[in-house]
Design a protein around this motif. Structure first.
Motif, PDB file in Angstrom:
ATOM      1  N   LEU A  73      50.607  44.908  36.465  1.00 33.33           N
ATOM      2  CA  LEU A  73      50.555  43.462  36.693  1.00 33.33           C
ATOM      3  C   LEU A  73      51.873  42.767  36.350  1.00 33.33           C
ATOM      4  O   LEU A  73      52.090  41.625  36.771  1.00 33.33           O
ATOM      5  CB  LEU A  73      49.419  42.842  35.879  1.00 33.33           C
ATOM      6  N   ARG A  80      46.932  40.596  41.939  1.00 37.00           N
ATOM      7  CA  ARG A  80      46.296  40.173  40.694  1.00 37.00           C
ATOM      8  C   ARG A  80      44.800  40.488  40.674  1.00 37.00           C
ATOM      9  O   ARG A  80      44.227  40.660  39.589  1.00 37.00           O
ATOM     10  CB  ARG A  80      46.497  38.667  40.485  1.00 37.00           C
ATOM     11  N   GLN A 123      42.092  35.109  39.100  1.00 40.95           N
ATOM     12  CA  GLN A 123      43.509  35.293  39.387  1.00 40.95           C
ATOM     13  C   GLN A 123      43.745  35.638  40.857  1.00 40.95           C
ATOM     14  O   GLN A 123      44.799  35.316  41.406  1.00 40.95           O
ATOM     15  CB  GLN A 123      44.099  36.375  38.481  1.00 40.95           C
TER      16      GLN A 123
END
Length: 416
Positions: A73, A80, A123
């Motif tokens: 990440l 994400r 996200q």
């Protein structure tokens, strides 16, 4: 000559990039991927002692799984949504065969997957699918992390009461005012942290936009080479003697044409000329490009780059200027220059000066529209790759001796 990868020595830019990647990894670990790791560790230690905790291999599995997730990440192009599921997936794949069906009776396993999926969705929306919802999603994400804390607290209470997560009797978690205060306070703090994160995120975006604007302005004024050096190795911008190849290109008859042409058309044609020729010159990695009226000066590290750039620039400029009965002369010379920042405390520019620059300009001034002149110095270095014809020596203003030069005929450099 390019060095092989095995002989590559890290430079200042490499070190800064590595430092940036390391910072991104630490930031991801502290602000996202490491949250469950820390909270789960604290919950497990509260139930058992340190010795038992440190000897359980499952804790090391989740540790390395979430480290791998943080590494992924922290990459600029990471997805994400899928990235936030990496830790839970690796942990499950490794630990499920070890624990068997008992894996599903551990509350922290359900909590890991529940919040990994929830954070992944939030996200995914914030970075990929619905970026316009960012202002709402950031506070929700903070509340979700606080919910993780509450859930793990509940899991600890279940374990301490000798009940499993699935089979245990429900505990009246909000039975007392103290418990109500604890939950409500955690939710409130989570919301405040989410709003603070939103504010910080906005400020970071504004700083990034401002930094990019300033970088663009700096590159327009000094060139990308000087800006990169100013960031990675400021000492390299001090005055220094070096060998450079200089290209000059200038539109022939431009002053007379301007007298007979409307100013708005002059500006349009000149801007179109810059928009076409400058990117062509940039493709050959110039150290500096200067645009002055209808003149372009480009500084290159080697004569090969300079000649290739001159050929490409002339090929780009010729059809563009021909529509207005104009053309450009171009010349290439190489030699020793003094390079660095020139100017006062308030106004400075990065450029090169010296006889090599002056000679290149004199050669260009003596070149007809549509032609490219190269100096004898360039010819001697690249004669096996050039197709040229001799031209009369150039008697240039300010030069004691005539300048020996050649007219470039080939459209490309021949291979050695």
């Amino acid at each position: 000559m390019l060095k092989s990868a095995s002989n590559h020595q890290p430079n200042d830019l490499d070190l800064k990039l590595n430092g940036s990647r390391w910072s991104a990894f630490i930031s991801e670990l502290l602000t996202n991927s490491g949250h469950f790791l820390v909270l789960n560790s604290l919950a497990e230690i509260a139930i058992m002692n340190w010795q038992i905790y440190l000897t359980d291999p499952a804790h090391y599995i989740i540790f390395f799984a979430l480290l791998f997730q943080a590494w992924y990440l922290s990459r600029p192009q990471a997805n994400r949504f899928w990235g936030n599921l990496i830790g839970a997936a690796i942990y499950t794949i490794v630990d499920l065969p070890i624990d068997g069906s008992a894996f599903f009776y551990e509350a922290n396993h359900w909590i890991l997957w529940l919040f990994a999926l929830f954070i992944a969705i939030l996200q995914g929306l914030r970075f990929h699918w619905a970026t316009w919802l960012t202002n709402w999603l950031i506070p929700f994400e903070s509340l979700a992390r606080m919910g993780m804390l509450i859930s793990l607290y509940l899991a600890v209470r279940f374990k301490l009461s000798l009940n499993t997560f699935i089979e245990g009797n429900s505990l009246d978690f909000l039975a007392t005012p103290e418990q109500q205060f604890l939950v409500e306070s955690l939710i409130f703090v989570g919301l405040l942290l989410g709003l603070q994160t939103l504010q910080v995120t906005r400020q970071q975006q504004q700083l990034q936009e401002t930094a990019q604007l300033l970088r663009n302005l700096a590159e327009w004024g000094m060139g990308s080479y000087a800006v990169s050096k100013a960031v990675t190795n400021p000492q390299a911008l001090n005055f220094q003697r070096c060998d450079r190849a200089i290209v000059f290109m200038d539109i022939r008859g431009f002053t007379h044409w301007c007298e007979e042409t409307a100013p708005d058309l002059v500006a349009k044609v000149l801007n179109s000329y810059y928009h076409s020729v400058e990117p062509t010159a940039t493709a050959y990695q110039p150290l500096r490009i200067t645009l002055t009226a209808d003149e372009i000066m480009a500084i290159y590290a080697t004569p090969e780059l300079a000649v290739n750039a001159a050929i490409a620039m002339q090929q780009t400029a010729t059809p563009l200027l021909a529509t207005h009965a104009l053309g450009a002369g171009c010349a290439v010379h190489c030699g020793t220059v003094i390079e660095g920042f020139f100017g006062s405390e308030d106004v400075r520019t990065y450029t090169a000066i010296g006889d090599a620059v002056n000679t290149a300009k004199r050669l260009e001034s003596a070149t007809k529209a549509g032609e490219i002149t190269i100096s004898d110095a360039v010819y001697q270095l690249l004669r096996e790759q050039l197709t040229v014809e001799s031209r009369p020596a150039i008697i240039a203003k300010g030069k004691t001796d005539a300048i020996e030069a050649w007219r470039l005929l080939g459209k490309t450099l021949r291979q050695k």
